[in-house]
Design an enzyme around this catalytic site. Structure first.
Site, short mmCIF file in Angstrom:
data_model
loop_
_atom_site.label_atom_id
_atom_site.label_comp_id
_atom_site.label_asym_id
_atom_site.label_seq_id
_atom_site.Cartn_x
_atom_site.Cartn_y
_atom_site.Cartn_z
N LEU A 134 0.72 -1.17 0.00
CA LEU A 134 -0.06 0.13 -0.19
C LEU A 134 0.94 1.15 -0.07
O LEU A 134 1.87 1.50 0.82
CB LEU A 134 -0.79 -0.02 1.36
CG LEU A 134 -2.09 -0.84 1.28
CD1 LEU A 134 -2.86 -0.82 2.46
CD2 LEU A 134 -3.07 -0.38 0.14
N ASP A 135 0.59 2.33 -0.70
CA ASP A 135 1.48 3.48 -0.93
C ASP A 135 1.36 4.31 0.47
O ASP A 135 0.43 3.88 1.12
CB ASP A 135 0.78 4.52 -1.98
CG ASP A 135 0.98 3.95 -3.29
OD1 ASP A 135 2.05 3.11 -3.48
OD2 ASP A 135 0.24 4.29 -4.42
N PRO A 136 2.41 4.95 0.49
CA PRO A 136 2.29 5.45 2.31
C PRO A 136 1.07 6.35 2.47
O PRO A 136 0.62 6.48 3.57
CB PRO A 136 3.47 6.35 2.10
CG PRO A 136 4.66 5.73 1.01
CD PRO A 136 3.54 5.13 0.11
#
Length: 308
Positions: free
Chosen positions: A37-39
């Site tokens: 998951l992207d930050p």
């Protein structure tokens, strides 16, 4: 501790940060996650503990559901709000609901995506984000994805001062789908630059947000008990694979990696010793042969918590 732990990843942390924190809290090294998951994205992040790390590939094939928002009127280099703006078209009026819905409907089913330059996809042994950070251009691979559902969930909001339109959505997608790119492609279908302006993963690997463990309040002392309370058995990664209860003689053969002649005809079988998954075998001709082995798996949890 062997099993799948559904964790809530808050925005601001990377998936690797979650793994690192769990290694500290649980004093375990053998931990992996099932899909980055992207930050800036929060939500469900299934974590594999112990022997379950061998099931990550299977876990990642299960569908994912997201909620979020798309903003029309500008685009960024990262396709979300983290990157620099690269295009803008000022909107002087709202975009019709029907036009947005038609654009989204055109992106359901089997589609082909070109991953963002700021992504972890490898080309010639290098991540795309590495090329992007060095200002280098490279041809990006085309990737197949399946969009099970992609629908608007709220009325579009026209921001007159900014010249943009924002609307919320929900999307259920296959492994490897980039929601950022789905947002950008929605804008392209409307002839407008677009950006993913918010995203939450609400379901992944069969887990919902309500199933997750939030690590932010845990300590080394409280984490083990909390993790055990949320832990689910490895076989949850194989929801469609039929179970086969091993006899004593079959279990002896499995421990030696031998093929089994079984009456079943399914492509795969989950081989169970009592309530514990010990292997996944795949049919090969007239016998079943080892596919993934979980011989060290010891499940001591409540089998009603997700054991299918």
């Amino acid at each position: 501790m062997d099993g799948i732990l559904p964790v809530y990843k808050p925005s601001g942390m990377t998936s690797a940060d979650v793994v690192s924190k769990l290694r500290y809290l649980l004093q375990m090294r053998r931990i992996g996650h099932s899909g980055t998951l992207d930050p800036s994205v929060d939500g469900v992040l299934p974590i594999a503990l112990g022997s379950a790390t061998k099931a990550v590939t299977a876990l990642m094939t299960l569908g994912k559901t997201y909620t979020g928002s798309i903003t029309l009127g500008f685009a960024t280099e990262t396709e979300d709000l983290d990157g620099a703006e690269v295009a803008r078209t000022r909107l002087e009026a709202p975009v019709a609901d029907a036009a947005i819905d038609a654009a989204m409907a055109g992106l359901t089913g089997d589609i082909v995506q070109i991953p963002p330059m700021y992504s972890a996809v490898k080309v010639n042994g290098r991540r795309l984000y590495d090329y992007a950070r060095h200002g280098e251009q490279v041809e990006r691979p085309r990737r197949a994805a399946h969009i099970y559902a992609f629908t608007r969930t709220g009325a579009p909001v026209f921001h007159a001062a900014a010249g943009t339109v924002t609307f919320t959505f929900t999307a259920t997608v296959s492994k490897g789908t980039y929601i950022r790119t789905l947002a950008v492609d929605t804008g392209k279908a409307l002839g407008l630059p677009a950006v993913m302006s918010q995203l939450t993963r609400t379901q992944s690997g069969g887990f919902a947000l309500a199933d997750t463990l939030d690590l932010r309040e845990l300590t080394r002392e409280t984490a083990p008990a909390a993790a055990l309370a949320h832990l689910r058995p490895i076989e949850i990664a194989y929801p469609q694979v039929p179970r086969h209860a091993l006899t004593d003689s079959e279990w002896a053969d499995v421990q030696n990696g031998k093929a089994l002649a079984l009456p079943e005809t399914a492509p795969q079988l989950a081989l169970m010793q009592g309530t514990t998954l010990k292997a996944v075998y795949r049919r090969a001709g007239s016998v079943y042969r080892p596919d993934v082995m979980f011989l060290a798996n010891v499940w001591n949890g409540d089998t009603t918590n997700g054991s299918l």
